[in-house]
Design a protein around this motif. Sequence first.
Motif, mmCIF file in Angstrom:
data_model
loop_
_atom_site.group_PDB
_atom_site.id
_atom_site.type_symbol
_atom_site.label_atom_id
_atom_site.label_comp_id
_atom_site.label_asym_id
_atom_site.label_seq_id
_atom_site.Cartn_x
_atom_site.Cartn_y
_atom_site.Cartn_z
ATOM 1 N N GLU A 114 -4.661 7.787 3.337
ATOM 2 C CA GLU A 114 -5.325 9.080 3.242
ATOM 3 C C GLU A 114 -4.895 9.999 4.381
ATOM 4 O O GLU A 114 -4.675 11.202 4.173
ATOM 5 C CB GLU A 114 -6.844 8.902 3.241
ATOM 6 C CG GLU A 114 -7.647 10.209 3.270
ATOM 7 C CD GLU A 114 -7.357 11.151 2.124
ATOM 8 O OE1 GLU A 114 -7.640 12.359 2.271
ATOM 9 O OE2 GLU A 114 -6.839 10.702 1.071
ATOM 10 N N PRO A 118 0.821 -1.213 0.000
ATOM 11 C CA PRO A 118 0.000 0.000 0.000
ATOM 12 C C PRO A 118 0.852 1.258 0.000
ATOM 13 O O PRO A 118 1.774 1.397 0.811
ATOM 14 C CB PRO A 118 -0.803 -0.135 1.300
ATOM 15 C CG PRO A 118 -0.886 -1.602 1.544
ATOM 16 C CD PRO A 118 0.433 -2.147 1.072
ATOM 17 N N HIS A 153 0.909 0.172 -9.508
ATOM 18 C CA HIS A 153 -0.059 -0.337 -8.528
ATOM 19 C C HIS A 153 -0.572 -1.691 -8.983
ATOM 20 O O HIS A 153 -1.137 -1.822 -10.066
ATOM 21 C CB HIS A 153 -1.232 0.627 -8.362
ATOM 22 C CG HIS A 153 -2.337 0.073 -7.504
ATOM 23 N ND1 HIS A 153 -2.170 -0.173 -6.147
ATOM 24 C CD2 HIS A 153 -3.600 -0.309 -7.806
ATOM 25 C CE1 HIS A 153 -3.292 -0.667 -5.651
ATOM 26 N NE2 HIS A 153 -4.172 -0.772 -6.642
ATOM 27 N N GLU A 184 -6.029 1.807 3.245
ATOM 28 C CA GLU A 184 -6.290 2.976 2.414
ATOM 29 C C GLU A 184 -6.616 4.213 3.252
ATOM 30 O O GLU A 184 -6.336 5.351 2.845
ATOM 31 C CB GLU A 184 -7.417 2.700 1.414
ATOM 32 C CG GLU A 184 -8.726 2.260 2.028
ATOM 33 C CD GLU A 184 -8.854 0.754 2.180
ATOM 34 O OE1 GLU A 184 -10.003 0.268 2.244
ATOM 35 O OE2 GLU A 184 -7.803 0.060 2.229
ATOM 36 N N ASP A 185 -7.192 4.004 4.440
ATOM 37 C CA ASP A 185 -7.480 5.140 5.317
ATOM 38 C C ASP A 185 -6.196 5.665 5.968
ATOM 39 O O ASP A 185 -6.059 6.876 6.205
ATOM 40 C CB ASP A 185 -8.495 4.740 6.390
ATOM 41 C CG ASP A 185 -9.889 4.516 5.806
ATOM 42 O OD1 ASP A 185 -10.099 4.838 4.611
ATOM 43 O OD2 ASP A 185 -10.770 4.006 6.542
#
Length: 475
Positions: A256, A66, A82, A252-253
């Motif tokens: 972010e 990630p 990716h 993914e959080d």
Amino acid sequence: MTSMTSDPQITLRAGTVQGTTTDGIHRFLGIPYAAPPFGENRFRAPQPVAAWDGVRSATAFGPTAPQLPYPGAIGELLGSVHIPGDDILTANVWAPANAAGAPVVLWIHGGALERGTAALSLYDGAVFARAGIVFVSINYRLGAEGFSVLDDAPRNLGVRDVAAALEWVHAEIAAFGGDPAQTTAMGESAGGALVAALLAREDSRALIARAIIESGPLEAQTPAKAGRVTTQMAKRLGVRADRASFAAIPPEDLLEARRQQSAGSSPLGGAPGFQVAIDPESLPQSPHDVLATIDTPLLIGTNTDEYRLWFPPEALAGINETKLFLASLALRIPRRAVKAYRDEWPGASTGEVFGQLATDMILRRGLTRVAQAKPSSTFVYEFAWPSPVRDLRAAHALELGFVFDRLDDEEAHRLAGPDAPRRLAVEMNAAWVAFITTGDPGWPAYGASRTTRLFDTATTTVPQRRTTGLDLLPR
């Protein structure tokens, strides 16, 4: 080798893999060296691979760790790949079809410990395999997944990953025709820092015959300093900086949160970056202290203008005398050292003087201390060829297209342009191959005369350049 067919098969401890053959080179991609680090394995040390039945296809790169793509202008210079999926702890192998007892290289990619992948086309290992080397590249955990400092989780998970990959190479590489006793660990930038970390660990160092560090920082940080990025992220997310809290947040959080944390930052200030931490279990001492005491042969160097990738021209233009003075105070750089840098870079702007000081504080200072401590087994280089792209000159990462002899690759074009000198690529790749194979890159060790190989339009062997200011930097 287990099989010499056009679709070669190799039997490993966890099962059989099938690769491909092109022009006498066997290629096996996406082989797991550790279990996927998600679910119950998230924020835990790397776990063993589960065995599989039948034949596993090894014809495509495994998923990427990630990460976010490089932002802004630097994203136009450094590419990203990716590949979705959880099985991110994988290795890729290029081996001559007739390999038997061949030297081995383990390649560790860079990316500031939060970006990068072995799947970049620039890192194709075929050129090394054609020279008789078994080439291995790996992925490892990045960013918050690999370098968070959490209260109740193992530290340096990314370091532990590359250590596990090195152990995998030692155990499995003979099946591909490699000699595990002739393994060279090689990395650039953050990958170079991870090579240094491997050398600083007694268990990993025992598996390394030689090492190559390209533009890699050698200093690990205290847990408090390395953990600043984690502490700030936890505060932004409204959670505790512990394993349970971070494991409850989807990757993914976390990405972010990191994007928001670093938004508006620049190389001159802003959000802290991920760093390797000193840790009793995974890294008891900083590599810069250990490397000076070991006898592992080392090829190490930097690029003349590393900073020109990190600092865009507008940032350099914004550095005035006051900022340079305050920076030198904060870093304990003596005034006479600053003067020496001005003298050694006549005509340079204040920002460029700052950039060279930053380059040397981060990179050249450490490598020089190591070379001075073990001058008979350290080979030093400086890459000086100036790129015509965006006035990058000999910027950070520019040498990669030359080392891999892949100047025709799109990734190399981003930094070097379409007309970079092929002769220099052939020359550099041959030197790296020679060191991996014999321990001698083709020029004398550092020694008392501070011998350095200067790779440029005309390559020469010279005493280390610009040492007056360098030797005045704080230790």
